[in-house]
Design a protein around this motif. Structure first.
Motif, PDB file in Angstrom:
ATOM      1  N   THR A   1       0.865  -1.175   0.000  1.00  8.67           N
ATOM      2  CA  THR A   1       0.000   0.000   0.000  1.00  8.67           C
ATOM      3  C   THR A   1       0.902   1.225   0.000  1.00  8.67           C
ATOM      4  O   THR A   1       1.827   1.317   0.813  1.00  8.67           O
ATOM      5  CB  THR A   1      -0.910   0.026   1.246  1.00  8.67           C
ATOM      6  OG1 THR A   1      -1.717  -1.150   1.255  1.00  8.67           O
ATOM      7  CG2 THR A   1      -1.791   1.262   1.257  1.00  8.67           C
TER       8      THR A   1
ATOM      9  N   LEU B   1       1.414   7.669  -9.909  1.00  8.80           N
ATOM     10  CA  LEU B   1       0.163   7.168 -10.484  1.00  8.80           C
ATOM     11  C   LEU B   1       0.343   6.790 -11.949  1.00  8.80           C
ATOM     12  O   LEU B   1      -0.139   5.739 -12.394  1.00  8.80           O
ATOM     13  CB  LEU B   1      -0.947   8.208 -10.333  1.00  8.80           C
ATOM     14  CG  LEU B   1      -1.321   8.587  -8.896  1.00  8.80           C
ATOM     15  CD1 LEU B   1      -2.410   9.648  -8.892  1.00  8.80           C
ATOM     16  CD2 LEU B   1      -1.729   7.374  -8.090  1.00  8.80           C
TER      17      LEU B   1
ATOM     18  N   CYS C   1       2.154   3.575 -12.141  1.00  6.61           N
ATOM     19  CA  CYS C   1       1.251   2.448 -11.852  1.00  6.61           C
ATOM     20  C   CYS C   1       0.495   2.056 -13.117  1.00  6.61           C
ATOM     21  O   CYS C   1       0.365   0.859 -13.426  1.00  6.61           O
ATOM     22  CB  CYS C   1       0.263   2.807 -10.744  1.00  6.61           C
ATOM     23  SG  CYS C   1       0.962   2.827  -9.090  1.00  6.61           S
TER      24      CYS C   1
ATOM     25  N   ALA D   1      -6.898   1.816  -6.547  1.00  7.10           N
ATOM     26  CA  ALA D   1      -6.392   3.163  -6.288  1.00  7.10           C
ATOM     27  C   ALA D   1      -7.563   4.032  -5.849  1.00  7.10           C
ATOM     28  O   ALA D   1      -8.650   3.956  -6.423  1.00  7.10           O
ATOM     29  CB  ALA D   1      -5.736   3.741  -7.541  1.00  7.10           C
TER      30      ALA D   1
ATOM     31  N   THR E   1      -9.845   4.215 -10.180  1.00  7.13           N
ATOM     32  CA  THR E   1      -9.529   3.273 -11.243  1.00  7.13           C
ATOM     33  C   THR E   1     -10.740   3.150 -12.154  1.00  7.13           C
ATOM     34  O   THR E   1     -11.847   2.882 -11.694  1.00  7.13           O
ATOM     35  CB  THR E   1      -9.157   1.889 -10.669  1.00  7.13           C
ATOM     36  OG1 THR E   1      -8.118   2.060  -9.705  1.00  7.13           O
ATOM     37  CG2 THR E   1      -8.673   0.949 -11.746  1.00  7.13           C
TER      38      THR E   1
ATOM     39  N   ILE F   1      -5.754   3.943 -13.739  1.00  9.35           N
ATOM     40  CA  ILE F   1      -6.076   5.114 -12.932  1.00  9.35           C
ATOM     41  C   ILE F   1      -6.484   6.223 -13.893  1.00  9.35           C
ATOM     42  O   ILE F   1      -5.749   6.565 -14.816  1.00  9.35           O
ATOM     43  CB  ILE F   1      -4.869   5.549 -12.087  1.00  9.35           C
ATOM     44  CG1 ILE F   1      -4.481   4.438 -11.112  1.00  9.35           C
ATOM     45  CG2 ILE F   1      -5.181   6.843 -11.336  1.00  9.35           C
ATOM     46  CD1 ILE F   1      -3.166   4.665 -10.406  1.00  9.35           C
TER      47      ILE F   1
END
Length: 193
Positions: free
Chosen positions: A98, A107, A110, A147, A159, A166
């Protein structure tokens, strides 16, 4: 006692060394400097990396890693490298990770790891080519990823249900606001007096 841990992050390889109670960084040039004289990004991330490197070696039981704002003091490329490293080290087996962040770079990174997984699922014949772009150990399965945006006591998923990526979110909305203000200034500048 001498402890050496090779850490390859922040764009170049460097090594953390602990000897005689002192923490040092060995630069790619081979020079050894005190950790306290290293760049602020290296100073802030090295203790985290050393701890996680040791904890991630425990494969006997599942672990939960919770990391707050790992991007502090890091350039965007280093943030991406750090995220890759965290995913690789902290999500093995049944472990979970996390991260809390204010970084649009984290982000976006990711999304890159999610998309690499998705493309590999769609085109397994291209796995080697995908891995050349994004290391396979860092791929994120969208079914194991979530997310959220937290503000004013509420939690909102960010998401996209369709893309499993995202989506645009409040965290980076300031970029649009800055661009809008800049365009307004340019229009004022071009007005005839």
């Amino acid at each position: 006692m001498v402890g050496i841990l090779a850490l390859t992050i922040l764009d170049e390889a460097f090594a953390y060394e602990h000897s005689n109670g002192k923490d040092s960084i060995r630069l790619p040039s081979g020079e050894l400097i005190s950790l306290t004289k290293a760049a602020s990004g290296i100073q802030s991330v090295t203790p985290l990396l050393v701890l996680l490197e040791n904890l991630s070696r425990n494969t006997e039981q599942a672990q939960s890693f919770i990391i707050e704002e790992p991007e502090l003091n890091l350039y965007p490329t280093a943030q991406q490298g750090l995220l890759n490293w965290l995913v690789e080290k902290c999500t093995k087996g049944e472990n979970d990770l996390t991260i809390t962040t204010h970084s649009p770079y984290i982000l976006s990174s990711c999304n890159l790891l999610l998309e690499a997984y998705k493309v590999a699922q769609l085109r397994p014949d291209l796995e080697d080519e995908i891995a050349a772009i994004v290391p396979k150990a860092c791929w994120l399965n969208p079914d194991e990823f979530a997310a959220y945006y937290v503000a004013d006591g509420t939690v909102k998923p960010i998401t996209d249900e369709r893309t499993h990526l995202i989506g645009g979110n409040e965290l980076d909305s300031v970029s649009g606001d800055i661009s809008d203000s800049f365009r307004k200034l340019l229009r004022l500048k071009k007005q005839v007096a």
